[in-house]
Design a protein around this motif. Structure first.
Motif, PDB file in Angstrom:
ATOM      1  N   GLN A 141     -17.166  16.604 -40.307  1.00 49.27           N
ATOM      2  CA  GLN A 141     -18.379  17.017 -39.614  1.00 49.27           C
ATOM      3  C   GLN A 141     -18.726  18.484 -39.844  1.00 49.27           C
ATOM      4  O   GLN A 141     -19.899  18.859 -39.922  1.00 49.27           O
ATOM      5  N   GLU A 142     -17.717  19.320 -39.961  1.00 55.89           N
ATOM      6  CA  GLU A 142     -17.967  20.741 -40.193  1.00 55.89           C
ATOM      7  C   GLU A 142     -18.654  20.966 -41.540  1.00 55.89           C
ATOM      8  O   GLU A 142     -19.635  21.710 -41.645  1.00 55.89           O
ATOM      9  N   ILE A 143     -18.136  20.282 -42.577  1.00 59.54           N
ATOM     10  CA  ILE A 143     -18.740  20.419 -43.903  1.00 59.54           C
ATOM     11  C   ILE A 143     -20.134  19.808 -43.919  1.00 59.54           C
ATOM     12  O   ILE A 143     -21.071  20.378 -44.499  1.00 59.54           O
ATOM     13  N   LEU A 144     -20.302  18.657 -43.286  1.00 56.03           N
ATOM     14  CA  LEU A 144     -21.621  18.024 -43.241  1.00 56.03           C
ATOM     15  C   LEU A 144     -22.644  18.928 -42.554  1.00 56.03           C
ATOM     16  O   LEU A 144     -23.786  19.065 -43.015  1.00 56.03           O
ATOM     17  N   SER A 145     -22.236  19.569 -41.454  1.00 61.23           N
ATOM     18  CA  SER A 145     -23.147  20.479 -40.759  1.00 61.23           C
ATOM     19  C   SER A 145     -23.496  21.679 -41.636  1.00 61.23           C
ATOM     20  O   SER A 145     -24.652  22.109 -41.700  1.00 61.23           O
ATOM     21  N   THR A 146     -22.485  22.206 -42.320  1.00 58.32           N
ATOM     22  CA  THR A 146     -22.722  23.349 -43.223  1.00 58.32           C
ATOM     23  C   THR A 146     -23.715  22.979 -44.313  1.00 58.32           C
ATOM     24  O   THR A 146     -24.635  23.737 -44.628  1.00 58.32           O
ATOM     25  N   ILE A 147     -23.523  21.803 -44.900  1.00 57.96           N
ATOM     26  CA  ILE A 147     -24.415  21.355 -45.979  1.00 57.96           C
ATOM     27  C   ILE A 147     -25.820  21.090 -45.436  1.00 57.96           C
ATOM     28  O   ILE A 147     -26.819  21.452 -46.057  1.00 57.96           O
ATOM     29  N   ALA A 148     -25.900  20.465 -44.269  1.00 55.40           N
ATOM     30  CA  ALA A 148     -27.206  20.174 -43.671  1.00 55.40           C
ATOM     31  C   ALA A 148     -28.006  21.448 -43.423  1.00 55.40           C
ATOM     32  O   ALA A 148     -29.233  21.467 -43.554  1.00 55.40           O
ATOM     33  N   LEU A 149     -27.312  22.519 -43.096  1.00 55.39           N
ATOM     34  CA  LEU A 149     -27.992  23.783 -42.797  1.00 55.39           C
ATOM     35  C   LEU A 149     -28.249  24.630 -44.044  1.00 55.39           C
ATOM     36  O   LEU A 149     -29.243  25.354 -44.105  1.00 55.39           O
ATOM     37  N   ASN A 150     -27.366  24.544 -45.048  1.00 53.66           N
ATOM     38  CA  ASN A 150     -27.377  25.559 -46.100  1.00 53.66           C
ATOM     39  C   ASN A 150     -27.597  25.070 -47.522  1.00 53.66           C
ATOM     40  O   ASN A 150     -27.845  25.890 -48.408  1.00 53.66           O
ATOM     41  N   ASP A 151     -27.471  23.773 -47.810  1.00 51.59           N
ATOM     42  CA  ASP A 151     -27.579  23.337 -49.196  1.00 51.59           C
ATOM     43  C   ASP A 151     -28.969  23.654 -49.751  1.00 51.59           C
ATOM     44  O   ASP A 151     -29.975  23.575 -49.039  1.00 51.59           O
ATOM     45  N   SER A 152     -29.006  24.019 -51.022  1.00 50.48           N
ATOM     46  CA  SER A 152     -30.274  24.435 -51.644  1.00 50.48           C
ATOM     47  C   SER A 152     -31.218  23.262 -51.900  1.00 50.48           C
ATOM     48  O   SER A 152     -32.423  23.457 -52.040  1.00 50.48           O
ATOM     49  N   ALA A 153     -30.678  22.028 -51.959  1.00 52.09           N
ATOM     50  CA  ALA A 153     -31.512  20.857 -52.271  1.00 52.09           C
ATOM     51  C   ALA A 153     -31.831  20.085 -50.991  1.00 52.09           C
ATOM     52  O   ALA A 153     -30.915  19.706 -50.247  1.00 52.09           O
ATOM     53  N   TYR A 154     -33.109  19.836 -50.737  1.00 46.46           N
ATOM     54  CA  TYR A 154     -33.473  19.159 -49.497  1.00 46.46           C
ATOM     55  C   TYR A 154     -32.902  17.738 -49.445  1.00 46.46           C
ATOM     56  O   TYR A 154     -32.564  17.232 -48.369  1.00 46.46           O
ATOM     57  N   SER A 155     -32.802  17.061 -50.614  1.00 48.87           N
ATOM     58  CA  SER A 155     -32.275  15.691 -50.616  1.00 48.87           C
ATOM     59  C   SER A 155     -30.823  15.657 -50.158  1.00 48.87           C
ATOM     60  O   SER A 155     -30.383  14.704 -49.503  1.00 48.87           O
ATOM     61  N   VAL A 156     -30.063  16.700 -50.488  1.00 45.84           N
ATOM     62  CA  VAL A 156     -28.663  16.792 -50.052  1.00 45.84           C
ATOM     63  C   VAL A 156     -28.611  17.076 -48.556  1.00 45.84           C
ATOM     64  O   VAL A 156     -27.825  16.479 -47.817  1.00 45.84           O
ATOM     65  N   ARG A 157     -29.458  18.010 -48.104  1.00 43.11           N
ATOM     66  CA  ARG A 157     -29.498  18.317 -46.669  1.00 43.11           C
ATOM     67  C   ARG A 157     -29.876  17.072 -45.871  1.00 43.11           C
ATOM     68  O   ARG A 157     -29.308  16.797 -44.810  1.00 43.11           O
ATOM     69  N   TYR A 158     -30.832  16.302 -46.384  1.00 42.30           N
ATOM     70  CA  TYR A 158     -31.285  15.106 -45.676  1.00 42.30           C
ATOM     71  C   TYR A 158     -30.169  14.065 -45.589  1.00 42.30           C
ATOM     72  O   TYR A 158     -29.958  13.446 -44.535  1.00 42.30           O
ATOM     73  N   ALA A 159     -29.451  13.865 -46.708  1.00 46.43           N
ATOM     74  CA  ALA A 159     -28.335  12.911 -46.696  1.00 46.43           C
ATOM     75  C   ALA A 159     -27.252  13.369 -45.730  1.00 46.43           C
ATOM     76  O   ALA A 159     -26.631  12.551 -45.028  1.00 46.43           O
ATOM     77  N   ALA A 160     -27.004  14.673 -45.675  1.00 51.83           N
ATOM     78  CA  ALA A 160     -25.959  15.199 -44.787  1.00 51.83           C
ATOM     79  C   ALA A 160     -26.336  15.040 -43.320  1.00 51.83           C
ATOM     80  O   ALA A 160     -25.522  14.604 -42.506  1.00 51.83           O
ATOM     81  N   ILE A 161     -27.587  15.373 -43.003  1.00 52.32           N
ATOM     82  CA  ILE A 161     -27.993  15.320 -41.590  1.00 52.32           C
ATOM     83  C   ILE A 161     -27.951  13.889 -41.052  1.00 52.32           C
ATOM     84  O   ILE A 161     -27.684  13.652 -39.876  1.00 52.32           O
ATOM     85  N   ARG A 162     -28.179  12.916 -41.919  1.00 51.28           N
ATOM     86  CA  ARG A 162     -28.137  11.515 -41.487  1.00 51.28           C
ATOM     87  C   ARG A 162     -26.707  11.007 -41.313  1.00 51.28           C
ATOM     88  O   ARG A 162     -26.491   9.951 -40.735  1.00 51.28           O
ATOM     89  N   ASN A 163     -25.733  11.775 -41.825  1.00 47.79           N
ATOM     90  CA  ASN A 163     -24.330  11.347 -41.734  1.00 47.79           C
ATOM     91  C   ASN A 163     -23.553  12.157 -40.701  1.00 47.79           C
ATOM     92  O   ASN A 163     -22.378  11.945 -40.509  1.00 47.79           O
ATOM     93  N   PRO A 165     -37.178  24.312 -44.386  1.00 47.87           N
ATOM     94  CA  PRO A 165     -38.451  24.407 -45.108  1.00 47.87           C
ATOM     95  C   PRO A 165     -39.044  23.057 -45.522  1.00 47.87           C
ATOM     96  O   PRO A 165     -40.224  22.990 -45.858  1.00 47.87           O
ATOM     97  N   HIS A 166     -38.241  21.996 -45.495  1.00 49.56           N
ATOM     98  CA  HIS A 166     -38.757  20.704 -45.965  1.00 49.56           C
ATOM     99  C   HIS A 166     -39.094  19.803 -44.781  1.00 49.56           C
ATOM    100  O   HIS A 166     -38.301  19.630 -43.853  1.00 49.56           O
ATOM    101  N   TRP A 167     -40.287  19.205 -44.843  1.00 47.21           N
ATOM    102  CA  TRP A 167     -40.761  18.395 -43.727  1.00 47.21           C
ATOM    103  C   TRP A 167     -39.867  17.193 -43.437  1.00 47.21           C
ATOM    104  O   TRP A 167     -39.746  16.763 -42.283  1.00 47.21           O
ATOM    105  N   LEU A 168     -39.227  16.629 -44.466  1.00 47.33           N
ATOM    106  CA  LEU A 168     -38.409  15.432 -44.266  1.00 47.33           C
ATOM    107  C   LEU A 168     -37.228  15.727 -43.346  1.00 47.33           C
ATOM    108  O   LEU A 168     -36.865  14.892 -42.496  1.00 47.33           O
ATOM    109  N   ILE A 169     -36.631  16.922 -43.491  1.00 45.60           N
ATOM    110  CA  ILE A 169     -35.505  17.307 -42.624  1.00 45.60           C
ATOM    111  C   ILE A 169     -36.021  17.540 -41.209  1.00 45.60           C
ATOM    112  O   ILE A 169     -35.420  17.074 -40.226  1.00 45.60           O
ATOM    113  N   ARG A 170     -37.137  18.267 -41.097  1.00 47.40           N
ATOM    114  CA  ARG A 170     -37.691  18.540 -39.767  1.00 47.40           C
ATOM    115  C   ARG A 170     -38.110  17.244 -39.085  1.00 47.40           C
ATOM    116  O   ARG A 170     -37.944  17.086 -37.865  1.00 47.40           O
TER     117      ARG A 170
END
Length: 538
Positions: A373-395, A412-417
């Motif tokens: 969960q710690e890594i997933l949260s880090t990726i959801a907040l900080n990864d440069s690619a929105y598709s990666v952030r989106y996959a992380a936030i859903r997990n 910055p990406h509407w899909l995450i918001r």
């Protein structure tokens, strides 16, 4: 006059006066003026100095002036070589620098590797060159610093010469003397081992002990690591086939196959690869239609009839082979497929944080077994690619609203918001998103979130021009009659107006719409709603 003929004439021109005339003629092509600037018969150093410094001129003209042998101002060359914004001009100036300290500085510090490449060739201190060869991050600079290519070429020539009679003994002795000089310097162990391997090879040639030697100086691989040989094969045509013939390491052969631009060299590397998982990957993904691939690929396909997908689904590959495919395959699709079957969680975590390919990171963080969960949260907040952030936030199993709220407001990406807006419980953030977010999809998710309860936010949105937003407002249980009437009378979308009309209780408005609206269907909806209210009253 033909421009090619004029160019030739200017290069041969003897008259300085005519050269100056051509140089200052702005109507001429830049190549013509450049030829005039570099002509050694133009001897006016003052003019050359000015043209070399004139940043408003085309770089070809400036480069011609810098190359002119009559310009000898070392301070000018150093200043341009270190500071000029144009990379072509810097390189031309570096070639004219004679100050060894400046050349060493450029060879060590310049971020532009071609500049380092030029500088290192001009350094006379062999000790410094060896140090650069060991430490530089660019293999080509390392090769040039140590003159590895000349070593290899010389050794190959010497081997064949000695195989047919002892000749070129003086060249052997010179090379040994050169290595002894380098060995007298205090460098790291790896460098000394490499040089001693060279020296041992040369001594065997000198003593005619050639029966157990290969033409290629294979100790180079052991001493400088296999990357030197591999990159030599990638960078030099002359030695590619000899190096491929020598190499037995599938990883290095695959590296040559993956990156070399010449089809024949790639084919030679492919024919030496033995690892089944590499070959199946190549068969499954190779799309080149060149004729010289066809017979060999057809033969490989007969030897390995299973496709990559079949092998993965049937667990034909070991974990080590799967890791190889993720690390070394040139095909992104293969990397994305193979990583799904890898069980090494620490390795997956490392790739999820550090791999350069966003598609691979996205697949990893979406895996059900990826639960850090710690890594997933880090990726959801900080990864440069929105598709990666989106996959992380859903997990991520969020235990608090803080991370989700941060993503809902700041990503910055509407899909995450949008996803975050559908999950958060903070009413103030939901109200703010509904009124202020730039994306209609985020607004819709904020409005339809069960925790949204702001009548004032719905009033502010009012008769929203977007179809989906206006539909959600018209259908929202908190929307008041005044907002519904505004939508029914003024909205551009009939489906939104219909939703609003079916909830309005003001009979006068409904009657007005049924009698006056330009759209017959909307008039019927208003009339039906009015009848429904009358029936309820009776």
């Amino acid at each position: 006059m033909n421009s090619n003929y004029l160019l030739h004439e200017i290069k041969e021109l003897k008259s300085e006066r005519e050269l100056v005339k051509f140089l200052f003629d702005e109507t001429l092509d830049d190549l013509i003026r450049s030829a005039a600037a570099s002509n050694p018969n133009l001897k006016d150093e003052f003019i050359l100095h000015d043209f070399a410094l004139s940043t408003d001129l085309n770089y070809r003209i400036r480069r011609g002036a810098i190359r002119n042998p009559n310009l000898k101002d070392q301070s000018l060359f150093i200043d341009i070589g270190l500071n000029d914004e144009n990379i072509q001009i810097r390189r031309a100036a570096i070639k004219r620098i004679t100050n060894q300290d400046v050349l060493i500085h450029i060879a060590r510090e310049s971020p532009d590797f071609p500049s380092r490449l030029i500088a290192v060739e001009m350094i006379s201190d062999l000790a410094v060159r060896l140090d650069i060869a060991v430490k530089d991050s660019n293999d080509l600079v390392s090769f040039k610093a140590l003159d590895v290519y000349n070593f290899l070429s010389s050794l190959n020539s010497l081997f064949y010469a000695f195989s047919h009679g002892q000749r070129y003994i003086e060249e052997v002795l010179e090379l040994i003397e050169f290595i002894d000089l380098l060995l007298s310097k205090d460098f790291n162990t790896e460098s000394h081992e490499a040089l001693n391997d060279f020296k041992s090879y040369l001594n065997k040639l000198k003593d005619r002990e050639v029966s157990d030697l290969k033409p290629l100086p294979y100790h180079l691989e052991k001493s400088f690591s296999s990357r030197v040989l591999t990159n030599m094969a990638i960078l030099t045509w002359e030695l590619s086939f000899a190096i491929i013939d020598y190499l037995d390491d599938d990883y290095e052969l695959l590296k040559i196959f993956n990156v070399h631009g010449d089809l024949r060299i790639r084919m030679a590397a492919l024919k030496k690869i033995k690892s089944r998982h590499f070959l199946i990957d190549i068969i499954s993904d190779t799309t080149e239609g060149y004729y010289c691939w066809e017979d060999y690929l057809f033969d490989l396909a007969r030897r390995y009839p299973l496709s990559l997908d079949d092998c993965l689904e049937n667990h034909e590959f070991s974990q080590e082979e799967l890791i190889d495919l993720v690390r070394f395959s040139r095909y992104k699709k293969t990397r994305r497929k193979a990583v799904k079957y890898i069980r090494d969680i620490p390795l997956l975590e490392e790739w999820a944080l550090n791999d350069s390919y966003p598609g691979l990171r996205r697949v990893i963080v979406a895996l059900p077994r990826f639960k850090n969960q710690e890594i997933l949260s880090t990726i959801a907040l900080n990864d440069s690619a929105y598709s990666v952030r989106y996959a992380a936030i859903r997990n991520v199993n969020f235990n608090d609203d803080e991370t989700l709220s941060k993503l809902a407001v700041e990503d910055p990406h509407w899909l995450i918001r949008e996803y975050a807006a559908s999950q958060i419980s903070d009413e103030s953030i939901l109200n703010d998103l509904a009124v202020n977010d730039s994306s209609c999809w985020v607004i819709c998710k904020a409005i339809t979130n069960p925790n949204f309860n702001s009548v004032s936010a719905l009033r502010k949105l009012g008769n929203h021009p977007n179809l989906w937003v206006s539909k959600n407002i018209a259908g929202h249980p908190l929307t008041d009659d005044e907002t519904l009437i505004d939508i029914a009378l003024n909205n551009r979308w009939n489906c939104s107006r219909e939703k609003a009309i079916n909830r309005i209780r003001d009979r006068d408005v409904l009657k007005y719409i049924s009698e006056n609206d330009d759209d017959g269907w909307i008039s019927l909806i208003a009339e039906s709603r009015l009848k429904e209210l009358n029936d309820q009253e009776n």
